[in-house]
Design a protein around this motif. Structure first.
Motif, PDB file in Angstrom:
ATOM      1  N   GLY A 110       0.798  -1.214   0.000  1.00  0.00           N
ATOM      2  CA  GLY A 110       0.000   0.000   0.000  1.00  0.00           C
ATOM      3  C   GLY A 110       0.830   1.263   0.000  1.00  0.00           C
ATOM      4  N   LEU A 111       2.120   1.126   0.306  1.00  0.00           N
ATOM      5  CA  LEU A 111       3.012   2.292   0.325  1.00  0.00           C
ATOM      6  C   LEU A 111       3.756   2.472  -0.988  1.00  0.00           C
ATOM      7  CD1 LEU A 111       4.583   1.831   3.864  1.00  0.00           C
ATOM      8  CD2 LEU A 111       2.807   3.451   3.196  1.00  0.00           C
ATOM      9  N   ARG A 112       3.621   1.514  -1.886  1.00  0.00           N
ATOM     10  CA  ARG A 112       4.351   1.595  -3.144  1.00  0.00           C
ATOM     11  C   ARG A 112       3.769   2.699  -4.012  1.00  0.00           C
ATOM     12  NH1 ARG A 112       4.752  -4.197  -5.854  1.00  0.00           N
ATOM     13  NH2 ARG A 112       6.001  -2.982  -7.306  1.00  0.00           N
ATOM     14  N   GLU A 113       4.610   3.647  -4.355  1.00  0.00           N
ATOM     15  CA  GLU A 113       4.171   4.754  -5.210  1.00  0.00           C
ATOM     16  C   GLU A 113       5.193   4.955  -6.332  1.00  0.00           C
ATOM     17  OE1 GLU A 113       3.637   8.078  -2.567  1.00  0.00           O
ATOM     18  OE2 GLU A 113       1.550   7.534  -2.222  1.00  0.00           O
ATOM     19  N   SER A 114       5.674   3.840  -6.858  1.00  0.00           N
ATOM     20  CA  SER A 114       6.669   3.939  -7.913  1.00  0.00           C
ATOM     21  C   SER A 114       6.043   4.564  -9.152  1.00  0.00           C
ATOM     22  CB  SER A 114       7.220   2.549  -8.250  1.00  0.00           C
ATOM     23  OG  SER A 114       6.166   1.676  -8.625  1.00  0.00           O
ATOM     24  N   THR A 115       6.841   5.349  -9.844  1.00  0.00           N
ATOM     25  CA  THR A 115       6.364   6.052 -11.020  1.00  0.00           C
ATOM     26  C   THR A 115       6.816   5.312 -12.265  1.00  0.00           C
ATOM     27  OG1 THR A 115       6.525   8.139  -9.847  1.00  0.00           O
ATOM     28  CG2 THR A 115       6.404   8.256 -12.228  1.00  0.00           C
ATOM     29  N   GLY A 116       5.868   5.041 -13.154  1.00  0.00           N
ATOM     30  CA  GLY A 116       6.203   4.359 -14.392  1.00  0.00           C
ATOM     31  C   GLY A 116       6.964   5.273 -15.342  1.00  0.00           C
ATOM     32  N   GLU A 117       7.567   4.676 -16.356  1.00  0.00           N
ATOM     33  CA  GLU A 117       8.372   5.442 -17.303  1.00  0.00           C
ATOM     34  C   GLU A 117       7.532   6.408 -18.119  1.00  0.00           C
ATOM     35  OE1 GLU A 117      10.623   2.770 -19.669  1.00  0.00           O
ATOM     36  OE2 GLU A 117      11.835   2.023 -18.000  1.00  0.00           O
ATOM     37  N   THR A 118       6.254   6.130 -18.247  1.00  0.00           N
ATOM     38  CA  THR A 118       5.374   7.024 -19.008  1.00  0.00           C
ATOM     39  C   THR A 118       4.257   7.583 -18.124  1.00  0.00           C
ATOM     40  OG1 THR A 118       4.007   5.153 -19.731  1.00  0.00           O
ATOM     41  CG2 THR A 118       5.848   5.809 -21.160  1.00  0.00           C
ATOM     42  N   GLU A 119       4.555   7.774 -16.839  1.00  0.00           N
ATOM     43  CA  GLU A 119       3.536   8.245 -15.883  1.00  0.00           C
ATOM     44  C   GLU A 119       3.891   9.643 -15.373  1.00  0.00           C
ATOM     45  OE1 GLU A 119       1.437   6.846 -11.670  1.00  0.00           O
ATOM     46  OE2 GLU A 119       3.280   5.874 -12.384  1.00  0.00           O
ATOM     47  N   LEU A 120       3.013  10.587 -15.634  1.00  0.00           N
ATOM     48  CA  LEU A 120       3.152  11.954 -15.136  1.00  0.00           C
ATOM     49  C   LEU A 120       2.349  12.056 -13.842  1.00  0.00           C
ATOM     50  CD1 LEU A 120       4.202  14.875 -15.962  1.00  0.00           C
ATOM     51  CD2 LEU A 120       1.860  15.266 -16.745  1.00  0.00           C
ATOM     52  N   VAL A 121       2.991  12.470 -12.741  1.00  0.00           N
ATOM     53  CA  VAL A 121       2.355  12.441 -11.421  1.00  0.00           C
ATOM     54  C   VAL A 121       2.046  13.855 -10.939  1.00  0.00           C
ATOM     55  CG1 VAL A 121       2.625  11.733  -9.013  1.00  0.00           C
ATOM     56  CG2 VAL A 121       3.509  10.278 -10.842  1.00  0.00           C
ATOM     57  N   LEU A 122       0.807  14.045 -10.472  1.00  0.00           N
ATOM     58  CA  LEU A 122       0.380  15.289  -9.852  1.00  0.00           C
ATOM     59  C   LEU A 122      -0.246  14.963  -8.507  1.00  0.00           C
ATOM     60  CD1 LEU A 122      -0.457  15.340 -13.112  1.00  0.00           C
ATOM     61  CD2 LEU A 122      -1.245  17.606 -12.540  1.00  0.00           C
ATOM     62  N   TYR A 123      -0.390  15.984  -7.667  1.00  0.00           N
ATOM     63  CA  TYR A 123      -1.155  15.838  -6.433  1.00  0.00           C
ATOM     64  C   TYR A 123      -2.457  16.617  -6.562  1.00  0.00           C
ATOM     65  CZ  TYR A 123       2.405  13.541  -3.595  1.00  0.00           C
ATOM     66  OH  TYR A 123       3.295  12.631  -3.074  1.00  0.00           O
ATOM     67  N   ASP A 124      -3.520  16.058  -6.015  1.00  0.00           N
ATOM     68  CA  ASP A 124      -4.792  16.755  -6.000  1.00  0.00           C
ATOM     69  C   ASP A 124      -4.717  17.925  -5.022  1.00  0.00           C
ATOM     70  OD1 ASP A 124      -7.213  17.002  -7.187  1.00  0.00           O
ATOM     71  OD2 ASP A 124      -8.165  15.316  -6.179  1.00  0.00           O
ATOM     72  N   GLY A 125      -5.565  18.917  -5.206  1.00  0.00           N
ATOM     73  CA  GLY A 125      -5.522  20.091  -4.356  1.00  0.00           C
ATOM     74  C   GLY A 125      -6.635  20.108  -3.335  1.00  0.00           C
ATOM     75  N   ASP A 126      -6.529  21.034  -2.367  1.00  0.00           N
ATOM     76  CA  ASP A 126      -7.580  21.161  -1.372  1.00  0.00           C
ATOM     77  C   ASP A 126      -8.603  22.223  -1.763  1.00  0.00           C
ATOM     78  OD1 ASP A 126      -5.766  23.184  -1.061  1.00  0.00           O
ATOM     79  OD2 ASP A 126      -5.327  22.805   1.044  1.00  0.00           O
ATOM     80  N   TYR A 127      -8.459  22.799  -2.972  1.00  0.00           N
ATOM     81  CA  TYR A 127      -9.460  23.713  -3.524  1.00  0.00           C
ATOM     82  C   TYR A 127      -9.912  23.179  -4.880  1.00  0.00           C
ATOM     83  CZ  TYR A 127      -8.371  27.261   0.002  1.00  0.00           C
ATOM     84  OH  TYR A 127      -8.214  27.933   1.176  1.00  0.00           O
ATOM     85  N   SER A 128     -11.137  23.494  -5.245  1.00  0.00           N
ATOM     86  CA  SER A 128     -11.674  22.974  -6.501  1.00  0.00           C
ATOM     87  C   SER A 128     -10.900  23.492  -7.703  1.00  0.00           C
ATOM     88  CB  SER A 128     -13.157  23.335  -6.627  1.00  0.00           C
ATOM     89  OG  SER A 128     -13.350  24.730  -6.552  1.00  0.00           O
ATOM     90  N   GLU A 129     -10.318  24.689  -7.620  1.00  0.00           N
ATOM     91  CA  GLU A 129      -9.562  25.228  -8.747  1.00  0.00           C
ATOM     92  C   GLU A 129      -8.395  24.313  -9.103  1.00  0.00           C
ATOM     93  OE1 GLU A 129      -9.163  29.462  -9.212  1.00  0.00           O
ATOM     94  OE2 GLU A 129      -6.983  29.261  -9.282  1.00  0.00           O
ATOM     95  N   THR A 130      -7.651  23.877  -8.086  1.00  0.00           N
ATOM     96  CA  THR A 130      -6.536  22.959  -8.335  1.00  0.00           C
ATOM     97  C   THR A 130      -7.040  21.633  -8.871  1.00  0.00           C
ATOM     98  OG1 THR A 130      -5.346  23.992  -6.501  1.00  0.00           O
ATOM     99  CG2 THR A 130      -4.509  21.886  -7.295  1.00  0.00           C
TER     100      THR A 130
END
Length: 505
Positions: free
Chosen positions: A220-240
């Motif tokens: 459940g802690l694995r957050e490896s990024t694939g070679e073709t994976e662009l990673v973002l974080y969700d925001g705490d406001y709807s605009e983000t």
């Protein structure tokens, strides 16, 4: 609310509970066996319990970075007290006659502990575990502030938009998790009491379950990024949240990349996750004013004559962090000062300077972040610049600000120019006539090495993202956030419809 968020919450609770058991039981045993170490162990457990959950997570995040691991470590530390104390007290209160009989039979200290004292003390030990697990369910709500996921994000959103349905659905899910776990542990506790301690069979079963959980938890802690994976974080406001989905839909439609939007996180935490060699995301929506004043710790007065704030900020970001802003998206989500329409009419308020003579009669309220020293565009510099002396200044949680305005808890507030809740609440935006607040032009902040990393899989990535440049006006963003925050539509649908309306999908 989704089942995925409930599953994330349950995972966090079970993982942190297991970790607190593995740490707390040995500490409780040490406190029992070594009287000199006992005060120190119990004092540390007590001290950890006094630290507010959110503050503890913030401290750990500085060291471990954002994400689920930070939350699990924090809740583990927060859950130690009942386990350590109950373990120590349970062993301490075993009948002295039983201990003496075991010694008389020639049993060594360790053998007595494992085969006599601990089985008899286990019901009390398990009560401590039960308390820790139930407490962890509530503490895990704060995971949403550091990118840990779970149901806290639903509660935060429900509070912000005053949606009782969202709040109750998330609270109900928490109650179901709490009741289910408590019933299961209650059944086990009754079995313990009936057998007057832990039997060999019960101990083996419990050990196997814990071993299985320990094996599964790292997945459940694995957050490896694939070679073709662009990673973002969700925001705490709807605009983000809307902007993240615009990126996802556009990039996945026009490149070979997949876009992963991870758990919710604040702007400051997101920037910390973006910078450095151990970064956990590749891109974020930001603003040139925020980048300058909050992240780079500079002031608009530092911008050289003849150079724009955007260009100056971009050069600094590239030099210090190896990242830069892409082209401006079109909206300027600057700070604004607003008042309810009733207050504006009573005092004849049109611009911020109009507040100067009436400020001693009015209360100013805003989210806690506006009162911090993080950056120069905050309450202290603002009131000093305009010469405002309000009757009182009231910090509130960001999610409660608009509710407080509607309840007339304060008379003047700070808002973001493109927030759809301004329209819902009927606020009048006052003109920044002395031009204190700088521009906050929305733009994607990206690492240079992100573009390099995807140069083979998506050489056109920057051009694709720049398709949104100049496409989103203040009115467009206000309408989209209004659709999400007030009309209750999903950010996914709103983002997709916007791209279709511009012919980008």
């Amino acid at each position: 609310m989704s089942w995925e968020l409930a599953a994330q919450h349950l995972y966090i609770v079970l993982a942190s509970s297991l970790a607190s058991i593995l740490v707390g039981l040995p500490l409780g045993v040490l406190a029992y066996l070594y009287p000199k170490a006992r005060p120190v162990i119990l004092w540390i457990a007590d001290l950890l319990q006094t630290i507010p959950s959110l503050a503890l997570l913030g401290i750990i995040m500085v060291l471990a970075g954002p994400g689920r691991l930070t939350v699990i470590i924090g809740i583990t530390l927060y859950s130690l007290l009942p386990i350590v104390r109950n373990t120590y007290l349970g062993l301490q209160e075993v009948d002295p006659g039983v201990k003496e009989a075991a010694r008389g039979m020639g049993m060594g200290r360790l053998y007595r502990l494992l085969h006599v004292e601990f089985p008899l003390a286990f019901p009390m030990v398990f009560t401590g575990v039960r308390i820790a697990v139930v407490n962890a369910i509530g503490s895990a709500v704060f995971a949403a502030f550091v990118g840990g996921g779970g149901l806290g994000s639903v509660i935060n959103r429900g509070i912000r938009v005053a949606d009782m349905g969202l709040i109750l659905s998330a609270t109900g899910a928490l109650m179901v998790i709490a009741v289910a776990l408590d019933l299961a542990m209650g059944w086990f506790e009754r079995r313990l009491k009936a057998s007057r301690g832990v039997s060999r069979r019960m101990g083996i079963t419990l050990a196997c379950l814990m071993a299985l959980a320990a094996v599964c938890i790292p997945f459940g802690l694995r957050e490896s990024t694939g070679e073709t994976e662009l990673v973002l974080y969700d925001g705490d406001y709807s605009e983000t949240q809307i902007m993240d989905r615009l990126v996802r839909d556009l990039v996945e439609d026009r490149t070979a990349l997949t876009v992963t939007i991870r758990d919710q996180m604040s702007q400051v935490n997101n920037f910390n996750a973006l910078k450095g060699e151990n970064h956990s995301c590749d891109l974020m929506i930001s603003y040139d004013g925020t980048l300058l004043t909050t992240f780079l710790k500079r002031d608009p007065a530092d911008v050289p004559p003849g150079e724009t704030l955007y260009d100056f900020t971009n050069a600094l970001a590239q030099e210090q962090y190896g990242m830069r802003l892409l082209k401006k998206l079109g909206f300027n989500n600057t700070y604004s000062v607003a008042v309810p329409q009733e207050i504006a009419e009573r005092y004849g308020l049109e611009k911020i300077s109009d507040l100067i003579p009436v400020a001693p009669e009015l209360t100013f309220g805003a989210e806690q972040e506006f009162f911090t020293l993080e950056g120069s565009m905050k309450y202290g510099p603002f009131t000093e610049f305009y010469g405002l002396d309000f009757k009182a200044a009231v910090p509130v949680d960001a999610g409660l600000k608009y509710t407080a305005v509607e309840n007339r808890s304060f008379d003047v507030t700070e808002v973001y120019a493109t927030d759809g809740l301004n329209r819902k609440t009927g606020l009048k935006i006052l003109e920044d006539d002395l031009h204190f607040f700088p521009e906050y032009n929305g733009a994607f902040l990206i690492r240079e090495d992100t573009l390099e990393r995807f140069s083979a899989a998506a050489p056109e990535l920057e051009e694709v993202l720049d398709l949104l440049a100049g496409q989103i006006s203040n009115e467009d963003m206000t309408e989209m956030t209004y659709q999400v925050d007030v009309l209750g539509r999903s950010a996914d649908d709103v983002a997709r419809e916007f791209l279709q309306s511009r012919g980008l999908l």
